[in-house]
Write an enzyme that holds these catalytic residues in place. Structure first.
Site, PDB file in Angstrom:
ATOM      1  CB  SER A  79      -0.781   0.093   1.020  1.00  0.00           C
ATOM      2  OG  SER A  79      -1.758  -1.264   1.203  1.00  0.00           O
ATOM      3  CD  GLU A 132      -8.306  -6.178  -6.817  1.00  0.00           C
ATOM      4  OE1 GLU A 132      -7.377  -6.019  -5.772  1.00  0.00           O
ATOM      5  OE2 GLU A 132      -8.617  -6.972  -7.323  1.00  0.00           O
ATOM      6  N   PRO A 133      -7.352   0.248  -7.410  1.00  0.00           N
ATOM      7  CG  PRO A 133      -7.510   2.041  -8.795  1.00  0.00           C
ATOM      8  CD  PRO A 133      -7.591   0.464  -8.770  1.00  0.00           C
ATOM      9  N   GLY A 134      -7.914   2.195  -4.565  1.00  0.00           N
ATOM     10  CA  GLY A 134      -8.888   2.692  -3.657  1.00  0.00           C
ATOM     11  C   GLY A 134      -8.757   4.051  -3.138  1.00  0.00           C
ATOM     12  NE  ARG A 135      -3.108   4.469   0.251  1.00  0.00           N
ATOM     13  CZ  ARG A 135      -2.923   4.146   1.627  1.00  0.00           C
ATOM     14  NH1 ARG A 135      -3.053   5.119   2.433  1.00  0.00           N
ATOM     15  NH2 ARG A 135      -2.669   2.919   1.978  1.00  0.00           N
ATOM     16  CE1 TYR A 149      -2.180  -0.065   9.805  1.00  0.00           C
ATOM     17  CE2 TYR A 149      -3.367   1.684   8.725  1.00  0.00           C
ATOM     18  CZ  TYR A 149      -3.374   0.263   9.244  1.00  0.00           C
ATOM     19  OH  TYR A 149      -4.473  -0.337   8.882  1.00  0.00           O
ATOM     20  CB  CYS A 186      -9.324   8.644  27.952  1.00  0.00           C
ATOM     21  SG  CYS A 186      -8.838   8.473  29.433  1.00  0.00           S
ATOM     22  CD  GLU A 187      -5.798   4.841  24.816  1.00  0.00           C
ATOM     23  OE1 GLU A 187      -4.809   4.525  24.636  1.00  0.00           O
ATOM     24  OE2 GLU A 187      -6.649   3.959  25.353  1.00  0.00           O
ATOM     25  CE1 TYR A 227      -8.136   0.727   3.325  1.00  0.00           C
ATOM     26  CE2 TYR A 227      -6.846   2.541   1.919  1.00  0.00           C
ATOM     27  CZ  TYR A 227      -7.208   1.121   2.173  1.00  0.00           C
ATOM     28  OH  TYR A 227      -7.379   0.454   0.989  1.00  0.00           O
TER      29      TYR A 227
END
Length: 467
Positions: A234, A312-315, A364, A391-392, A421
């Site tokens: 990706s 198969e592109p998406g992004r 990521y 709260c992280e 995404y």
């Protein structure tokens, strides 16, 4: 102005902290004469007042245009080498019924990888023959539903799936088209790739097992073998990884021809986009030209015909079309020790969303950009970290960028390139409702995915029924 010692090496202090990099923002994003962020004729403050924040804002014409341009590029370049190309929109990037209609109207097919994604595409009215079903663990119900609907192709991911798909096809009186997903041993990410003999991952079969699997597929009268499928990674910049993968796949493709037709080669997707001004993705026209040249050259060397090719592109289609609009709640300066032994100030700018609407930074380590959206500013750039409200401590949306030093509570800020995404990975962590998705075109905005309310969240709580 000198860069902050806390800034990563790739991040430069912007000459104009209000400027919108054309490579990162959608085609119809701009600043008004009064400094407001505009998209397709509407201002960020207008959108925030009408739909609230956070909100995903999609430049519809940009998304439609990228879909059409991607298809045209691959069809043109493969026609030039005596073949043809099919482009599937990878629905996992972001799928709703409106987006499914956009890409279908642009001429793309759609790749789905679950029963839910299949349901969305079918609900949008997309012909099932233009759909492909992916997944490493498709349920019997998902396979049966896809076959019954008349799906165009199913990607076989394991040996166990072959008899399952064959049985479903027999049950519904169909001859089901299938592809076989294999691992080429090529791993690609941005501008780098690594070619190895074996891959340690859950998807597909090792390339050396392809002949055995294809023989099994061909042994079922209810299955029609289309060809090999491979996905190498990706956010890929350049064609080197595709060149190596195509060479490995075509060698096996040639060896499969004596046993029967192999009309297609599916090289997957993963084409990269710009998330920051430091990113330099390969233009789609150039990428299509290079891949077509590579495939044709390798086929000539192997003395075989160039097969029909699928991608198969998406992004690359939906990613740059969208930005997420937030409102700043608090700012906080934190003194941080530097590697050189000194200290510097990092400004935390906290917004009303976070990892629930964009998990990629936490998952990521993805990099994003941010700009003021409700106004422009003459203040000096200040290094900031855009934080969420969860709260992280890892709830970060933009790890490093520069905003005007006068950024303050109540300001609107926008993070571009959030079309892929972000909504797909969104959650209800800390019981935040997922934001709405709003499409803007020619000065008109409309909701294409409704945002969730607290009532929506409580509606699923069975404890209320018990009371």
């Amino acid at each position: 102005m000198a860069s902050s010692p806390l800034a990563p090496s790739w991040l430069r202090v912007p000459e104009d902290v209000n400027a919108l990099s054309a490579s990162v923002w959608s085609a119809n994003a701009s600043r008004s004469t009064t400094g407001e962020l505009m998209v397709a004729g509407l201002s960020a403050p207008e959108l925030a007042a009408r739909f609230g924040t956070p909100v995903y804002v999609v430049d519809e014409a940009d998304a439609r245009g990228r879909a059409a341009d991607t298809l045209a590029a691959f069809q043109r370049e493969f026609a030039a080498v005596g073949s043809s190309a099919t482009v599937y929109y990878a629905g996992k990037a972001f799928l709703c019924t409106e987006v499914a209609r956009w890409v279908a109207e642009a001429g793309l097919n759609i790749d789905v990888c679950s029963g839910g994604e299949l349901a969305v595409a079918l609900a949008a009215g997309v012909d099932a023959a233009r759909l492909g079903l992916h997944g490493n663990n498709k349920s019997l119900a998902e396979i049966d539903r896809a076959v019954a609907a008349g799906i165009g192709a199913i990607v076989i991911d394991s040996l166990q799936e072959i008899p399952r798909v064959a049985a479903a096809a027999t049950r519904h009186g169909r001859r089901q088209g299938v592809r076989l997903r294999v691992n080429s041993g090529v791993h690609a990410h941005t501008h780098e790739f690594l070619a190895t003999a074996h891959e340690d991952q859950k998807f597909g079969l090792p390339l050396e097992h392809a002949a055995e699997a294809v023989a099994t597929i061909r042994g079922f009268d209810s299955l029609d073998f289309y060809g090999l499928h491979c996905h190498i990674g990706s956010q890929i910049f350049g064609s080197d990884g595709f060149a190596e993968s195509a060479a490995r796949l075509l060698a096996v493709h040639r060896d499969l021809l004596p046993g029967g037709p192999v009309p297609e080669l599916n090289l997957g997707g993963g084409f990269g986009i710009a998330y920051t001004s430091a990113d330099d993705p390969t233009p789609m026209d150039e990428l299509a030209r290079e891949i077509a040249r590579i495939v044709a050259s390798e086929c000539a060397r192997l003395d075989i015909a160039v097969p029909r090719v699928a991608f198969e592109p998406g992004r690359a289609v939906i990613g740059p079309s969208t930005f997420t609009l937030y409102e700043v709640g608090t700012t906080k300066d934190v003194e941080v020790q530097t590697d050189a032994g000194g200290s510097a100030v990092r400004r935390y700018v906290s917004v009303d969303g976070g990892m629930s609407d964009n998990a990629r930074t936490a998952l990521y380590g993805a990099d994003y950009s941010v700009r003021l959206a409700g106004r422009s500013s003459d203040a000096e750039p200040a290094l900031i970290r855009l934080a969420g409200k969860h709260c992280e401590s890892g709830d970060i949306v933009v790890t490093d960028d520069y905003l005007p030093a006068d950024v303050a509570p109540g300001d609107l800020v926008a993070v571009p390139a959030t079309g892929a995404y972000c909504w797909s990975l969104a959650s209800n962590y800390n019981y935040l409702g997922r934001p709405p998705v709003v499409a803007v075109r020619d000065g008109v905005a409309r909701v294409i995915v409704r945002g969730e309310t607290e009532s929506d969240l409580l509606a699923r709580d069975a404890g209320l029924d018990a009371r």
